[in-house]
Design an enzyme around this catalytic site. Structure first.
Site: not given
Length: 493
Positions: A207, A244
């Site tokens: 993330d 990401e």
């Protein structure tokens, strides 16, 4: 001696980065599903009863580490860590380990969404996590790790997204920003990831990767253990990493800085496929889909129609609320040979903060299914829509076959073959597609796996008869329930 050592180090780094693009799929399987906010026990059951039998390759699971408890229990509380204890609303460490083992046993790999960039944002007073751990985020005090203020970047706000310093050292929406150049922080992150590897996971979705310097991530990734051979991974296998990185083509921090470390989320794919199937771009232009559209090289791109973030935003991105276009876009996604494919499995939401389905005590509830296997109690479960799981089977059947036989009507009707193994046709016009088209398939009768299933040698939906020249009559009405038709060699009547 120094030159030899440097060369050896560079070769090792190159081999590690290449290995980190390998998702370690079983056999011909090649699609990941994100079971967003599911409990570990439910994922284990889903692997055994549905994902394994249907040929899914892996599951991306929600963050596994202890998180803050936020009022109303919005989904995003999972992205605000308190410690690295493996206790969340999805279950505890024992349940997580059981899920990983059971999924691996049926050929379904597990990829964990991990939070290396930050800890929880500000909280008034003492925050209590899902494992009962206390922390004081405002003071950057997280005893459960432990982290203190010296383990974080100085407090600052991202006000200029063109400023690399702000993007990578200030606080993303107020989340306390860890200093990944710190030896202590690195050691705790590596320890956390290595524990998950020991439990049998195949890799990680990282993330907010663009908010961390690529050189810090490279150090962390290269320090990780090899995958656990007790879970069926070959010796010296490296964890699959997908990162990401939101890059619309004009970002100061570019996806290109991360693509050699592992795969990167190709957000442009999501936006452009939404534009096409919403009718904002003619389908005929999809013939050059992939790198021809400025996307990453196929083996470095994690591709998706929507994800848990952008499905909640306005704009071009399609989600389950536009089911006809969504199923068409997903069919194209899984049929066209580009990228590492991930499909979304959502829960219903009315606003950005809607929590997953939960009971009166705010415990996540298990999905329930109707007689057709569809979810009925607040879970959307797109992966259980026949039109989507059938395309997972299509993708497995055609595997590495190349695109051939492209046809279009100069607008929004297209078809193409995957070698002599599969055929797709789409109609996004307001009039019928009725055409003899080259399916490239061997002669015979084939079941359209979008409109029905092949059961005991009979097709429950449309069927297409292919002649000795590979041609068949294709009809997709403008008002048909689905605007796509799919045939493949494993669905021959």
């Amino acid at each position: 001696m120094f030159k030899f050592a440097l060369t050896q180090t560079l070769c090792l780094a190159g081999s590690l980065s290449l290995a980190q693009h390998n998702p370690h799929w079983w056999g011909n399987r090649n699609t990941i599903v994100h079971l967003f906010e599911w409990k570990w026990s439910d994922i284990a059951q889903e692997c055994e009863s549905f994902l394994g039998p249907r040929g899914f390759a892996g599951v991306q699971v929600s963050p596994v580490n202890e998180n803050i408890i936020a009022a109303g229990r919005p989904w995003w509380e999972r992205y605000q860590p308190i410690s690295y204890k493996l206790t969340t609303r999805s279950g505890n460490e024992e349940e997580f380990g059981d899920m990983v083992r059971r999924c691996n046993d049926v050929g379904v790999r597990i990829y964990v969404d991990v939070l290396l960039n930050h800890m929880s944002g500000d909280f008034d007073g003492v925050a209590v996590g899902t494992a009962g751990t206390e922390a004081e985020p405002r003071k950057k005090s997280f005893p459960g790790v432990p982290y203190t203020a010296q383990d974080f970047h100085p407090t600052c706000e991202i006000t200029d997204w063109n400023d690399r310093f702000q993007v990578q050292q200030c606080e993303l929406v107020g989340l306390k920003d860890l200093d990944q150049s710190s030896d202590w922080v690195r050691s705790k992150l590596i320890e956390f990831l290595d524990h998950l590897i020991e439990l049998g996971v195949a890799g990680f979705r990282v993330d907010a990767a663009k908010h961390m310097a690529s050189e810090d991530l490279e150090y962390i990734y290269s320090s990780l253990s090899n995958l656990n051979i007790d879970h069926g991974f070959p010796h010296n296998s490296r964890p699959f990493i997908f990162q990401e990185v939101i890059d619309h083509g004009h970002e100061t921090v570019s996806r290109d800085e991360y693509k050699d470390l592992g795969a990167v989320t190709e957000f442009r794919f999501s936006e452009e496929i939404g534009n096409a199937f919403r009718g904002n771009n003619a389908l005929k232009w999809l013939q050059s889909w992939g790198t021809g559209w400025g996307f990453l090289p196929s083996g470095q791109a994690l591709t998706f129609v929507d994800n848990h973030d952008n499905q909640r935003d306005a704009g071009a991105v399609l989600n389950y609320k536009s089911p006809r276009q969504y199923k068409m876009a997903t069919a194209f996604h899984l049929a066209y040979p580009y990228g590492i494919s991930r499909v979304m499995s959502s829960f219903a939401f009315d606003d950005h903060d809607t929590p997953p389905p939960q009971d009166a005590q705010e415990r996540i509830i298990s999905p329930e299914f109707d007689e057709d296997g569809a979810c009925v109690n607040g879970w959307i479960c797109e992966h259980r829509w026949r039109q989507i799981y059938a395309m997972v089977g299509f993708k497995n059947a055609v595997r590495d076959a190349e695109i051939t036989g492209w046809w279009d009507n100069g607008d929004n009707q297209i078809s193409f073959c995957r070698g002599n193994k599969g055929f797709l046709a789409f109609n996004n016009n307001l009039y019928d597609l009725s055409q003899d088209l080259n399916t490239c398939l061997p002669a015979g009768t084939y079941c359209d796996v979008i409109s029905g299933s092949l059961i005991d040698g009979s097709c429950t939906g449309k069927s297409v008869t292919v002649n000795d020249n590979g041609y068949g009559y294709i009809h997709i009405g403008s008002d048909d329930f689905d605007g796509v038709l799919a045939l493949h060699v494993d669905a021959k009547v």
